[in-house]
Design an enzyme around this catalytic site. Structure first.
Site, PDB file in Angstrom:
ATOM      1  N   LYS A 169       0.876  -1.238  -0.140  1.00 11.81           N
ATOM      2  CA  LYS A 169       0.201   0.094  -0.029  1.00 11.81           C
ATOM      3  C   LYS A 169       0.887   1.206  -0.046  1.00 11.81           C
ATOM      4  O   LYS A 169       0.812   2.132  -0.598  1.00 11.81           O
ATOM      5  CB  LYS A 169      -0.838   0.132   1.270  1.00 11.81           C
ATOM      6  CG  LYS A 169      -1.592   1.367   1.441  1.00 11.81           C
ATOM      7  CD  LYS A 169      -2.545   1.351   2.628  1.00 11.81           C
ATOM      8  CE  LYS A 169      -1.928   1.582   3.980  1.00 11.81           C
ATOM      9  NZ  LYS A 169      -1.305   3.041   4.422  1.00 11.81           N
ATOM     10  N   ASN A 170       1.765   1.337   0.947  1.00  9.55           N
ATOM     11  CA  ASN A 170       2.732   2.537   0.836  1.00  9.55           C
ATOM     12  C   ASN A 170       3.517   2.811  -0.074  1.00  9.55           C
ATOM     13  O   ASN A 170       4.306   3.968  -0.073  1.00  9.55           O
ATOM     14  CB  ASN A 170       3.488   2.893   2.267  1.00  9.55           C
ATOM     15  CG  ASN A 170       2.430   2.742   3.666  1.00  9.55           C
ATOM     16  OD1 ASN A 170       1.152   3.178   3.108  1.00  9.55           O
ATOM     17  ND2 ASN A 170       2.665   2.294   4.798  1.00  9.55           N
ATOM     18  N   ARG A 183      -8.332  -0.672   4.523  1.00  9.44           N
ATOM     19  CA  ARG A 183      -7.386   0.200   4.004  1.00  9.44           C
ATOM     20  C   ARG A 183      -6.117  -0.278   3.565  1.00  9.44           C
ATOM     21  O   ARG A 183      -5.424   0.290   2.776  1.00  9.44           O
ATOM     22  CB  ARG A 183      -7.372   1.284   4.759  1.00  9.44           C
ATOM     23  CG  ARG A 183      -8.460   2.282   5.243  1.00  9.44           C
ATOM     24  CD  ARG A 183      -8.119   3.616   5.851  1.00  9.44           C
ATOM     25  NE  ARG A 183      -7.058   4.055   5.449  1.00  9.44           N
ATOM     26  CZ  ARG A 183      -5.853   4.420   6.058  1.00  9.44           C
ATOM     27  NH1 ARG A 183      -6.044   4.618   7.464  1.00  9.44           N
ATOM     28  NH2 ARG A 183      -4.544   4.995   5.526  1.00  9.44           N
ATOM     29  N   ARG A 193       0.763  14.448  12.643  1.00 12.58           N
ATOM     30  CA  ARG A 193       1.166  14.075  11.557  1.00 12.58           C
ATOM     31  C   ARG A 193       1.514  15.358  10.588  1.00 12.58           C
ATOM     32  O   ARG A 193       0.775  15.550   9.837  1.00 12.58           O
ATOM     33  CB  ARG A 193       0.195  13.225  10.804  1.00 12.58           C
ATOM     34  CG  ARG A 193       0.434  11.823  11.475  1.00 12.58           C
ATOM     35  CD  ARG A 193      -0.441  10.901  10.810  1.00 12.58           C
ATOM     36  NE  ARG A 193       0.303  10.262   9.726  1.00 12.58           N
ATOM     37  CZ  ARG A 193      -0.112   9.076   8.958  1.00 12.58           C
ATOM     38  NH1 ARG A 193      -1.390   9.014   9.164  1.00 12.58           N
ATOM     39  NH2 ARG A 193       0.713   8.823   8.188  1.00 12.58           N
ATOM     40  N   CYS A 205      -4.472  12.918  12.314  1.00 12.91           N
ATOM     41  CA  CYS A 205      -5.275  11.612  12.496  1.00 12.91           C
ATOM     42  C   CYS A 205      -5.248  10.891  13.850  1.00 12.91           C
ATOM     43  O   CYS A 205      -4.206  11.222  14.624  1.00 12.91           O
ATOM     44  CB  CYS A 205      -4.960  10.729  11.200  1.00 12.91           C
ATOM     45  SG  CYS A 205      -3.470   9.640  11.485  1.00 12.91           S
ATOM     46  N   ASP A 220       4.686   0.312  11.697  1.00 12.89           N
ATOM     47  CA  ASP A 220       3.465  -0.155  11.043  1.00 12.89           C
ATOM     48  C   ASP A 220       3.499  -1.435  11.628  1.00 12.89           C
ATOM     49  O   ASP A 220       2.436  -2.150  11.262  1.00 12.89           O
ATOM     50  CB  ASP A 220       3.572  -0.025   9.592  1.00 12.89           C
ATOM     51  CG  ASP A 220       3.276   1.472   9.255  1.00 12.89           C
ATOM     52  OD1 ASP A 220       2.882   2.232  10.172  1.00 12.89           O
ATOM     53  OD2 ASP A 220       3.487   1.689   8.203  1.00 12.89           O
TER      54      ASP A 220
HETATM   55  N1  EPU Z   1       6.797  14.327  10.561  1.00 16.25           N
HETATM   56  C1  EPU Z   1       6.983  15.541  10.867  1.00 16.25           C
HETATM   57  N2  EPU Z   1       6.707  16.676   9.829  1.00 16.25           N
HETATM   58  C2  EPU Z   1       6.505  16.416   8.514  1.00 16.25           C
HETATM   59  C3  EPU Z   1       6.402  14.970   8.199  1.00 16.25           C
HETATM   60  C4  EPU Z   1       6.600  13.972   9.440  1.00 16.25           C
HETATM   61  O1  EPU Z   1       7.065  15.942  11.985  1.00 16.25           O
HETATM   62  O2  EPU Z   1       6.519  17.216   7.715  1.00 16.25           O
HETATM   63  C5  EPU Z   1       6.977  13.079  11.641  1.00 16.25           C
HETATM   64  C6  EPU Z   1       5.572  12.611  11.583  1.00 16.25           C
HETATM   65  O3  EPU Z   1       4.663  13.012  12.720  1.00 16.25           O
HETATM   66  C7  EPU Z   1       6.159  11.304  12.483  1.00 16.25           C
HETATM   67  C8  EPU Z   1       7.220  11.230  11.609  1.00 16.25           C
HETATM   68  O4  EPU Z   1       7.677  12.485  11.181  1.00 16.25           O
HETATM   69  O5  EPU Z   1       6.085  11.596  13.636  1.00 16.25           O
HETATM   70  C9  EPU Z   1       7.475  10.251  10.487  1.00 16.25           C
HETATM   71  O6  EPU Z   1       6.270  10.716   9.352  1.00 16.25           O
HETATM   72  P1  EPU Z   1       6.432  10.111   7.822  1.00 16.25           P
HETATM   73  O7  EPU Z   1       6.192  11.484   7.254  1.00 16.25           O
HETATM   74  O8  EPU Z   1       7.496   9.159   7.524  1.00 16.25           O
HETATM   75  O9  EPU Z   1       5.130   9.508   7.707  1.00 16.25           O
HETATM   76  P2  EPU Z   1       3.966   9.465   6.628  1.00 16.25           P
HETATM   77  O10 EPU Z   1       4.962   9.651   5.341  1.00 16.25           O
HETATM   78  O11 EPU Z   1       2.878  10.593   6.925  1.00 16.25           O
HETATM   79  C10 EPU Z   1       4.383   6.883   5.954  1.00 16.25           C
HETATM   80  C11 EPU Z   1       3.169   5.850   6.027  1.00 16.25           C
HETATM   81  C12 EPU Z   1       2.718   5.420   7.311  1.00 16.25           C
HETATM   82  C13 EPU Z   1       3.843   5.059   8.200  1.00 16.25           C
HETATM   83  C14 EPU Z   1       4.988   6.213   8.234  1.00 16.25           C
HETATM   84  C15 EPU Z   1       6.189   5.855   8.979  1.00 16.25           C
HETATM   85  C16 EPU Z   1       2.304   5.880   3.792  1.00 16.25           C
HETATM   86  C17 EPU Z   1       1.238   6.389   3.064  1.00 16.25           C
HETATM   87  N3  EPU Z   1       2.314   6.034   5.176  1.00 16.25           N
HETATM   88  O12 EPU Z   1       3.702   7.989   6.481  1.00 16.25           O
HETATM   89  O13 EPU Z   1       1.883   4.233   7.075  1.00 16.25           O
HETATM   90  O14 EPU Z   1       3.330   4.865   9.557  1.00 16.25           O
HETATM   91  O15 EPU Z   1       5.336   6.482   6.859  1.00 16.25           O
HETATM   92  O16 EPU Z   1       6.815   4.851   8.547  1.00 16.25           O
HETATM   93  O17 EPU Z   1       3.544   5.835   3.260  1.00 16.25           O
HETATM   94  C18 EPU Z   1       0.107   2.718   8.021  1.00 16.25           C
HETATM   95  O18 EPU Z   1       0.421   2.281   6.756  1.00 16.25           O
HETATM   96  O19 EPU Z   1      -0.419   2.355   8.766  1.00 16.25           O
HETATM   97  C19 EPU Z   1       0.960   3.965   8.038  1.00 16.25           C
HETATM   98  C20 EPU Z   1       0.314   4.898   8.781  1.00 16.25           C
END
Ligand code: EPU
Length: 433
Positions: A22-23, A402, A121, A116, A310
């Site tokens: 998915k990701n 999802r 996030r 969320c 995850d």
């Molecule tokens: N963060 C910030 N600022 C930003 C972006 C992120 O502070 O601008 C923080 C987040 O709040 C979090 C950490 O950095 O504490 C990591 O967040 P990241 O941006 O890596 O997460 P994401 O890209 O929003 C993806 C996956 C998530 C998974 C995370 C971490 C996708 C679509 N989603 O989210 O997947 O948990 O990386 O590996 O790729 C799931 O599949 O259940 C899921 C939540």
């Protein structure tokens, strides 16, 4: 609403394959907007999130048609820069179209996604990266208006207080692929899903070096071309299924489980005394039936190659049945413990202390009606239900849908007693007034 009824206590046995990740597939689908030429994506999991991303692409103006089972052809000849709030609100990952729109159209209008259930996030790092590329960004009424008409490659340090950002790295990669000059990203996310995006962008003509490392260099191209690409297998689905084999003391071989994508997870299985082997480069077999007591362990979630957040909830479910004290510490989402109160209802003994969960293993869990709050929490409740005595009813399983394609079918194939029913089928005493 659909619910899962699980009658626990059966050892799972057999072989099962995982679908596309998915990701990985969400940013890969977004990347199709970077070119006017058609792209064909294969091994796209049939999940509500992938269908939703396809809908967003359609709304941006792309033409989409099926290219066979789990395959889609996307032709984004004429696209427009606005993404509607109603779509971004429903799926956070829709923010991935931002980098593609910035790269291709040099402008984007995208609502801020908001928090969320698993945490705040923010997307400040995505915004920082785009600003470093020379984009001007205005936030009005919760909508970011991005002007990239004067963008240039630049040095970007993309680390934040929780480490790297997965979708942030994806966004900057996509924007930089069509931004003139050299962009260097330090503290880039190294997740296999980000690597998969890099590989697709390279097929489209992007020049990227350092793939898989925290330093990525992208030489901006003038145009990208169409390509065909197959999404990598879902390491989180693989890990979840391996834990299903372990928690039920079964014998499960997961095809599409790539050990190289699951290093930290397998290391923890090993430490916990859960026997496994790799019969093929893309298969892992767990032998829950071939072990004595599992051992309590400590886990800290970290960006890749660390232990993935995850898989935290699912491992918590397993450790709740391991004698002794295990400690889990969340370094990515410090509040990602929504599954814990529901596990307590099933008899687990877990205390939350700040970003840590202290788990005292109990001899047994007992089936109960439980409520899924998010995707991975739902998986944890299913795991607990498989091992529990009696019947577990997992409600709000749209969260599960999802990220896990026909999960109950996979589990049934392995011998679990699990069925999808309607909430009205639940025993009367479990129903709301
Ligand atoms: N963060 C910030 N600022 C930003 C972006 C992120 O502070 O601008 C923080 C987040 O709040 C979090 C950490 O950095 O504490 C990591 O967040 P990241 O941006 O890596 O997460 P994401 O890209 O929003 C993806 C996956 C998530 C998974 C995370 C971490 C996708 C679509 N989603 O989210 O997947 O948990 O990386 O590996 O790729 C799931 O599949 O259940 C899921 C939540």
């Amino acid at each position: 609403m659909d619910v899962l009824r699980i009658r626990g206590g059966r050892a799972l046995r057999g072989e099962i394959s995982v679908g596309g990740a998915k990701n990985a597939c969400l940013p890969l689908l977004a990347a199709t907007l970077l070119t006017g030429e058609p792209c064909v994506l294969r091994n796209v999991p049939d999940l509500s999130d992938s269908r939703f991303m396809l809908e967003i692409l359609r709304r941006q103006g792309a033409e989409i048609e099926s290219a066979g089972p789990n395959a889609w052809r996307v032709a984004a000849r004429n696209i427009q820069p606005k993404t509607p709030y109603e779509l971004v609100r429903k799926m956070r990952a829709s923010v991935c179209v931002m980098g593609a729109l910035v790269g291709r159209l040099k402008r984007a209008e995208i609502p801020l996604p908001g928090g969320c259930v698993i945490g705040q996030r923010p997307i400040d790092l995505h915004v920082k990266g785009l600003k470093k590329l020379g984009c001007s960004i205005e936030n009005r009424g919760g909508v970011m208006r991005i002007d990239a008409s004067r963008s240039r490659g630049n040095y970007i340090f993309l680390g934040g207080r929780y480490g790297s950002t997965v979708t942030g790295t994806a966004n900057i990669l996509m924007a930089a692929a069509l931004t003139p000059g050299l962009t260097r990203i330090d503290s880039a996310a190294c997740e296999p899903e980000v690597q998969d995006l890099c590989r697709m962008l390279v097929k489209m003509g992007a020049k990227i070096s350092g793939i898989g490392s925290p330093t990525l260099e992208i030489e901006g191209a003038e145009k990208l071309r169409g390509c065909e690409h197959s999404v990598i297998p879902d390491r989180i689905e693989a890990g979840t299924l391996l834990l299903c084999g372990a928690i039920t003391r079964g014998d499960v071989t997961v095809r599409g489980a790539i050990a190289g994508h699951l290093g930290a997870f397998l290391d923890k299985m090993d430490e916990a005394g859960i026997p496994f082997e790799t019969p093929a480069p893309d298969a892992i077999r767990v032998r829950g039936d071939a072990a004595g007591d599992f051992r309590p362990i400590d886990i800290v979630t970290l960006p890749h190659p660390g232990f993935p957040t995850d898989l935290q909830a699912q491992f918590t479910a397993l450790l709740s049945l391991v004698p002794g004290i295990s400690i889990i510490t969340e370094r990515i989402y410090p509040n990602r413990y929504m599954h814990v109160p529901e596990l307590l209802r099933m008899g687990a003994d877990i205390a939350i202390e700040g970003p840590s969960a202290i788990i005292k293993g109990v001899p047994a869990l007992s089936g109960a009606p439980v409520m899924a709050s998010d995707l991975r929490a739902s998986a944890a409740l299913v795991l607990a239900g498989l091992a529990a005595e009696g019947e577990t009813w997992v409600q709000r399983i749209y969260h599960l849908d999802r990220g896990y394609e026909k999960f109950e079918a996979s589990l049934s194939k392995l011998g679990a007693d699990v069925v999808r029913l309607k909430d009205t089928d639940m025993p009367k005493e479990y129903l709301d007034e």
